[in-house]
Motif scaffolding. Structure first.
Motif, PDB file in Angstrom:
ATOM      1  N   SER A 158       0.830  -1.205   0.000  1.00  0.00           N
ATOM      2  CA  SER A 158       0.000   0.000   0.000  1.00  0.00           C
ATOM      3  C   SER A 158       0.859   1.246   0.000  1.00  0.00           C
ATOM      4  O   SER A 158       2.068   1.189   0.259  1.00  0.00           O
ATOM      5  CB  SER A 158      -0.914   0.008   1.237  1.00  0.00           C
ATOM      6  OG  SER A 158      -0.133   0.039   2.410  1.00  0.00           O
ATOM      7  N   ALA A 159       0.238   2.356  -0.303  1.00  0.00           N
ATOM      8  CA  ALA A 159       0.919   3.650  -0.216  1.00  0.00           C
ATOM      9  C   ALA A 159       1.189   3.980   1.238  1.00  0.00           C
ATOM     10  O   ALA A 159       0.688   3.324   2.150  1.00  0.00           O
ATOM     11  CB  ALA A 159       0.058   4.733  -0.860  1.00  0.00           C
ATOM     12  N   ASN A 160       2.014   5.006   1.428  1.00  0.00           N
ATOM     13  CA  ASN A 160       2.362   5.491   2.767  1.00  0.00           C
ATOM     14  C   ASN A 160       3.208   4.512   3.568  1.00  0.00           C
ATOM     15  O   ASN A 160       3.278   4.586   4.790  1.00  0.00           O
ATOM     16  CB  ASN A 160       1.116   5.879   3.583  1.00  0.00           C
ATOM     17  CG  ASN A 160       0.412   7.080   3.008  1.00  0.00           C
ATOM     18  OD1 ASN A 160       1.044   7.953   2.422  1.00  0.00           O
ATOM     19  ND2 ASN A 160      -0.902   7.129   3.144  1.00  0.00           N
ATOM     20  N   SER A 161       3.821   3.538   2.856  1.00  0.00           N
ATOM     21  CA  SER A 161       4.866   2.747   3.487  1.00  0.00           C
ATOM     22  C   SER A 161       6.154   3.556   3.388  1.00  0.00           C
ATOM     23  O   SER A 161       6.257   4.496   2.603  1.00  0.00           O
ATOM     24  CB  SER A 161       5.048   1.405   2.765  1.00  0.00           C
ATOM     25  OG  SER A 161       3.889   0.621   2.832  1.00  0.00           O
ATOM     26  N   THR A 196       6.190   5.817   0.072  1.00  0.00           N
ATOM     27  CA  THR A 196       5.682   5.322  -1.202  1.00  0.00           C
ATOM     28  C   THR A 196       4.340   5.953  -1.545  1.00  0.00           C
ATOM     29  O   THR A 196       3.501   6.179  -0.672  1.00  0.00           O
ATOM     30  CB  THR A 196       5.527   3.793  -1.168  1.00  0.00           C
ATOM     31  OG1 THR A 196       4.568   3.439  -0.162  1.00  0.00           O
ATOM     32  CG2 THR A 196       6.861   3.125  -0.844  1.00  0.00           C
ATOM     33  N   LEU A 197       4.149   6.222  -2.833  1.00  0.00           N
ATOM     34  CA  LEU A 197       2.891   6.801  -3.302  1.00  0.00           C
ATOM     35  C   LEU A 197       1.923   5.735  -3.780  1.00  0.00           C
ATOM     36  O   LEU A 197       0.747   6.008  -4.004  1.00  0.00           O
ATOM     37  CB  LEU A 197       3.164   7.793  -4.442  1.00  0.00           C
ATOM     38  CG  LEU A 197       4.005   9.008  -4.065  1.00  0.00           C
ATOM     39  CD1 LEU A 197       4.234   9.886  -5.286  1.00  0.00           C
ATOM     40  CD2 LEU A 197       3.309   9.812  -2.965  1.00  0.00           C
ATOM     41  N   MET A 198       2.444   4.508  -3.960  1.00  0.00           N
ATOM     42  CA  MET A 198       1.598   3.414  -4.432  1.00  0.00           C
ATOM     43  C   MET A 198       2.239   2.092  -4.038  1.00  0.00           C
ATOM     44  O   MET A 198       3.435   2.013  -3.772  1.00  0.00           O
ATOM     45  CB  MET A 198       1.409   3.495  -5.952  1.00  0.00           C
ATOM     46  CG  MET A 198       2.710   3.401  -6.732  1.00  0.00           C
ATOM     47  SD  MET A 198       2.563   3.999  -8.436  1.00  0.00           S
ATOM     48  CE  MET A 198       2.893   5.725  -8.174  1.00  0.00           C
ATOM     49  N   GLY A 199       1.404   1.053  -3.975  1.00  0.00           N
ATOM     50  CA  GLY A 199       1.941  -0.263  -3.696  1.00  0.00           C
ATOM     51  C   GLY A 199       2.632  -0.830  -4.932  1.00  0.00           C
ATOM     52  O   GLY A 199       2.405  -0.386  -6.052  1.00  0.00           O
ATOM     53  N   GLY A 200       3.490  -1.816  -4.728  1.00  0.00           N
ATOM     54  CA  GLY A 200       4.187  -2.433  -5.855  1.00  0.00           C
ATOM     55  C   GLY A 200       5.610  -2.798  -5.492  1.00  0.00           C
ATOM     56  O   GLY A 200       5.975  -2.908  -4.317  1.00  0.00           O
ATOM     57  N   CYS A 201       6.425  -2.976  -6.519  1.00  0.00           N
ATOM     58  CA  CYS A 201       7.807  -3.421  -6.351  1.00  0.00           C
ATOM     59  C   CYS A 201       8.775  -2.244  -6.495  1.00  0.00           C
ATOM     60  O   CYS A 201       8.756  -1.537  -7.500  1.00  0.00           O
ATOM     61  CB  CYS A 201       8.143  -4.502  -7.369  1.00  0.00           C
ATOM     62  SG  CYS A 201       9.834  -5.119  -7.259  1.00  0.00           S
ATOM     63  N   TYR A 202       9.600  -2.062  -5.498  1.00  0.00           N
ATOM     64  CA  TYR A 202      10.613  -1.017  -5.509  1.00  0.00           C
ATOM     65  C   TYR A 202      11.995  -1.680  -5.522  1.00  0.00           C
ATOM     66  O   TYR A 202      12.242  -2.604  -4.740  1.00  0.00           O
ATOM     67  CB  TYR A 202      10.471  -0.106  -4.288  1.00  0.00           C
ATOM     68  CG  TYR A 202       9.225   0.736  -4.330  1.00  0.00           C
ATOM     69  CD1 TYR A 202       7.984   0.211  -3.933  1.00  0.00           C
ATOM     70  CD2 TYR A 202       9.262   2.052  -4.762  1.00  0.00           C
ATOM     71  CE1 TYR A 202       6.835   0.987  -3.977  1.00  0.00           C
ATOM     72  CE2 TYR A 202       8.110   2.834  -4.796  1.00  0.00           C
ATOM     73  CZ  TYR A 202       6.912   2.291  -4.408  1.00  0.00           C
ATOM     74  OH  TYR A 202       5.774   3.057  -4.453  1.00  0.00           O
ATOM     75  N   LYS A 203      12.857  -1.213  -6.414  1.00  0.00           N
ATOM     76  CA  LYS A 203      14.187  -1.803  -6.548  1.00  0.00           C
ATOM     77  C   LYS A 203      15.259  -0.796  -6.140  1.00  0.00           C
ATOM     78  O   LYS A 203      15.282   0.327  -6.637  1.00  0.00           O
ATOM     79  CB  LYS A 203      14.428  -2.255  -7.990  1.00  0.00           C
ATOM     80  CG  LYS A 203      13.521  -3.395  -8.443  1.00  0.00           C
ATOM     81  CD  LYS A 203      13.836  -3.801  -9.873  1.00  0.00           C
ATOM     82  CE  LYS A 203      12.936  -4.959 -10.324  1.00  0.00           C
ATOM     83  NZ  LYS A 203      13.242  -5.358 -11.718  1.00  0.00           N
ATOM     84  N   LEU A 204      16.144  -1.225  -5.254  1.00  0.00           N
ATOM     85  CA  LEU A 204      17.312  -0.457  -4.883  1.00  0.00           C
ATOM     86  C   LEU A 204      18.493  -1.077  -5.619  1.00  0.00           C
ATOM     87  O   LEU A 204      18.785  -2.274  -5.430  1.00  0.00           O
ATOM     88  CB  LEU A 204      17.540  -0.482  -3.371  1.00  0.00           C
ATOM     89  CG  LEU A 204      16.509   0.276  -2.516  1.00  0.00           C
ATOM     90  CD1 LEU A 204      15.222  -0.534  -2.351  1.00  0.00           C
ATOM     91  CD2 LEU A 204      17.079   0.604  -1.147  1.00  0.00           C
ATOM     92  N   ASP A 262      15.075  -1.636   4.385  1.00  0.00           N
ATOM     93  CA  ASP A 262      13.877  -2.067   5.092  1.00  0.00           C
ATOM     94  C   ASP A 262      12.664  -1.367   4.509  1.00  0.00           C
ATOM     95  O   ASP A 262      12.762  -0.257   3.986  1.00  0.00           O
ATOM     96  CB  ASP A 262      13.992  -1.751   6.587  1.00  0.00           C
ATOM     97  CG  ASP A 262      12.983  -2.542   7.410  1.00  0.00           C
ATOM     98  OD1 ASP A 262      12.760  -2.164   8.562  1.00  0.00           O
ATOM     99  OD2 ASP A 262      12.411  -3.523   6.887  1.00  0.00           O
ATOM    100  N   ALA A 263      11.525  -2.033   4.598  1.00  0.00           N
ATOM    101  CA  ALA A 263      10.239  -1.437   4.227  1.00  0.00           C
ATOM    102  C   ALA A 263       9.398  -1.386   5.499  1.00  0.00           C
ATOM    103  O   ALA A 263       9.083  -2.422   6.079  1.00  0.00           O
ATOM    104  CB  ALA A 263       9.539  -2.259   3.153  1.00  0.00           C
ATOM    105  N   VAL A 264       9.082  -0.173   5.928  1.00  0.00           N
ATOM    106  CA  VAL A 264       8.244   0.008   7.119  1.00  0.00           C
ATOM    107  C   VAL A 264       6.817   0.212   6.648  1.00  0.00           C
ATOM    108  O   VAL A 264       6.461   1.269   6.137  1.00  0.00           O
ATOM    109  CB  VAL A 264       8.724   1.227   7.943  1.00  0.00           C
ATOM    110  CG1 VAL A 264       7.861   1.377   9.191  1.00  0.00           C
ATOM    111  CG2 VAL A 264      10.191   1.061   8.324  1.00  0.00           C
ATOM    112  N   HIS A 265       6.024  -0.834   6.785  1.00  0.00           N
ATOM    113  CA  HIS A 265       4.637  -0.751   6.321  1.00  0.00           C
ATOM    114  C   HIS A 265       3.849   0.167   7.243  1.00  0.00           C
ATOM    115  O   HIS A 265       4.179   0.330   8.418  1.00  0.00           O
ATOM    116  CB  HIS A 265       4.018  -2.148   6.286  1.00  0.00           C
ATOM    117  CG  HIS A 265       4.762  -3.081   5.391  1.00  0.00           C
ATOM    118  ND1 HIS A 265       4.675  -3.019   4.026  1.00  0.00           N
ATOM    119  CD2 HIS A 265       5.663  -4.048   5.675  1.00  0.00           C
ATOM    120  CE1 HIS A 265       5.458  -3.941   3.494  1.00  0.00           C
ATOM    121  NE2 HIS A 265       6.075  -4.576   4.473  1.00  0.00           N
ATOM    122  N   ALA A 291       0.858   2.655   8.778  1.00  0.00           N
ATOM    123  CA  ALA A 291       2.105   2.207   9.368  1.00  0.00           C
ATOM    124  C   ALA A 291       2.466   2.798  10.764  1.00  0.00           C
ATOM    125  O   ALA A 291       1.998   3.223  11.230  1.00  0.00           O
ATOM    126  CB  ALA A 291       3.270   2.369   8.639  1.00  0.00           C
TER     127      ALA A 291
END
Length: 438
Positions: free
Chosen positions: A344-347, A395-403, A422-425, A430
């Motif tokens: 989701s967004a706002n993670s 994040t503005l939207m859910g999905g896959c983010y690559k570093l 790390d991803a803080v949901h 969150a």
């Protein structure tokens, strides 16, 4: 006077683990839905009749992101609630509504009365939260201060300072200052308190000696004051955990205020829409209930969070924090990526890394991308070369983010990468200016 022997200020690592015990149940989906509906209705009203300068000013504010500081958002919510209550006063209703000439208008007036009651109760809850939190923080600090004439002098000084600040507010109101003017002054006073704290925490030389020994402020409290509100200090953990929900509520109350202002401005030129009034009623109900739930939750979090912890605990936390790092070798001409999927967004996605080759620091390319379900790639953080870096984004939207770490430009040198991501949901979706979040 409580002893400060062996104590150090709370750390971000400590707060991270402390907040793990306090997950916030996400806001109702109605918050986002109704905020969107209100903005759509506001846009329709603007299309019917051009907005006034005052209305456009509020539109621009609604289009902007809420403040990042937790306490500033609290003041913004309080300001917007008061502005809405101002619009709901009978003297500020449209003329036709004041006359209550039809059963439809009488029905609207009854609904407005219910909205006033809900908003006044929420405003009272918020005022009580801010007052109790300020007193709690001050009293906690005072437990570490000398319990003699010096402690009495500090309490008297605080009371005198607060009386002077209230006198400033009273003078502004007497001179005809607006609600917005009053809250601008309140926030300036809050920032002045923070500047005074920062100056106290950064005291040096003779002044520091006076602060420590004449006034009796322990060294560890000076350290706490100096670093607590740093942009990447301990309170940033609080902003990342609980900020997104508060930001959503700030946006929602502003959307309520904007719609009502535009609705009143066009009331006499259009027939009232019952469906729009129904959305407004539902929005106020959801906002007040969710905001009061958030205040109740965050009050418990603040009440149980210490300012100081033992040096042993801080050291153990740092050791565990360091254990979270991973290491890898990136060969010449190659890249290395870490993919994080958020629902989701706002993670919040955060990272920290450094590069070393033997004893010589070297740089490496780094970028962050978003991959949409359709396969489209969107650049979040443009490519740049670093020796080390840390950062985060919401994040503005859910999905896959690559570093992605890029060593493709190197012909001969491999890179030793030490990193943590790390991803803080949205655990949520969150000292007043210290522990209450800045």
């Amino acid at each position: 006077m409580a002893s400060t022997d062996g104590l150090v200020p709370i750390t971000r690592a400590f707060l991270s683990r402390y907040y793990d015990k306090y997950p916030f149940t996400p806001l109702s989906d109605d918050v986002s839905r109704l905020s969107t509906d209100l903005r759509a209705m506001a846009n329709d009203l603007r299309n019917e009749f051009p907005a006034s300068p005052g209305e456009e000013f509020l539109v621009r504010e609604a289009d902007s992101h809420p403040p990042h500081k937790m306490d500033e958002n609290m003041w913004r919510n309080r300001e917007h609630i008061e502005e809405i209550l101002f619009l709901l006063e009978k003297s500020h209703w449209p003329r036709l509504l004041q006359q209550q000439s039809t059963s439809e208008y009488i029905e609207i007036v009854a609904a407005l009365g219910d909205l006033q009651v809900k908003l006044k109760n929420t405003l009272k809850t918020l005022e009580s939260f801010q007052s109790k939190n300020a007193d709690s923080i001050f009293n906690t600090v005072m437990t570490y201060m000398p319990q003699d004439f010096r402690g009495t002098l500090i309490r008297q000084q605080r009371e005198r300072s607060e009386r002077n600040r209230q006198a400033e507010i009273d003078a502004l109101i007497s001179s005809g200052g607006s609600i917005r003017d009053r809250y601008a002054l309140l926030w300036n006073q809050q920032m002045e308190r923070r500047r005074q704290l920062a100056q106290l925490g950064s005291a040096t030389g003779v002044y520091k000696t006076l602060v420590k020994y004449l006034v009796g402020v322990p060294e560890v409290l000076l350290d706490f004051i100096r670093q607590i509100n740093d942009d990447e200090g301990p309170m940033e953990e609080q902003r990342q955990r609980y900020g997104p929900s508060l930001y959503s509520l700030t946006s929602m109350v502003l959307s309520i205020r904007l719609f009502l202002l535009l609705y009143w401005g066009r009331f006499e030129t259009r027939k009232p829409h019952k469906d729009q009034l129904a959305v407004l009623e539902q929005a106020v109900h959801v906002y007040t209930s969710e905001f009061e739930r958030f205040l109740k939750f965050i009050s418990e979090v603040f009440a149980n969070s210490p300012f100081l912890i033992s040096a042993e605990d801080a050291g153990a936390l740092e050791s565990r924090k360091n254990d979270d790092y991973k290491e890898t070798i990136i060969l010449p001409g190659k890249t290395y990526e870490v993919s994080l999927t958020v629902e989701s967004a706002n993670s919040y996605i955060a990272w920290e890394f450094s590069v070393a080759q033997g004893k010589m620091n070297m740089d490496i390319g780094f970028r962050v991308e978003y991959s949409s379900p359709s396969g489209e790639t969107i650049m979040i953080l443009p490519y740049r070369r670093y020796e080390s870096n840390q950062g985060n984004f919401c994040t503005l939207m859910g999905g896959c983010y690559k570093l992605i770490w890029d060593n493709s430009y190197s012909t001969f040198f491999k890179k030793s990468l030490r990193y943590k991501v790390d991803a803080v949901h949205p655990v949520v979706d969150a000292l007043q200016m210290a522990a209450d979040g800045s």
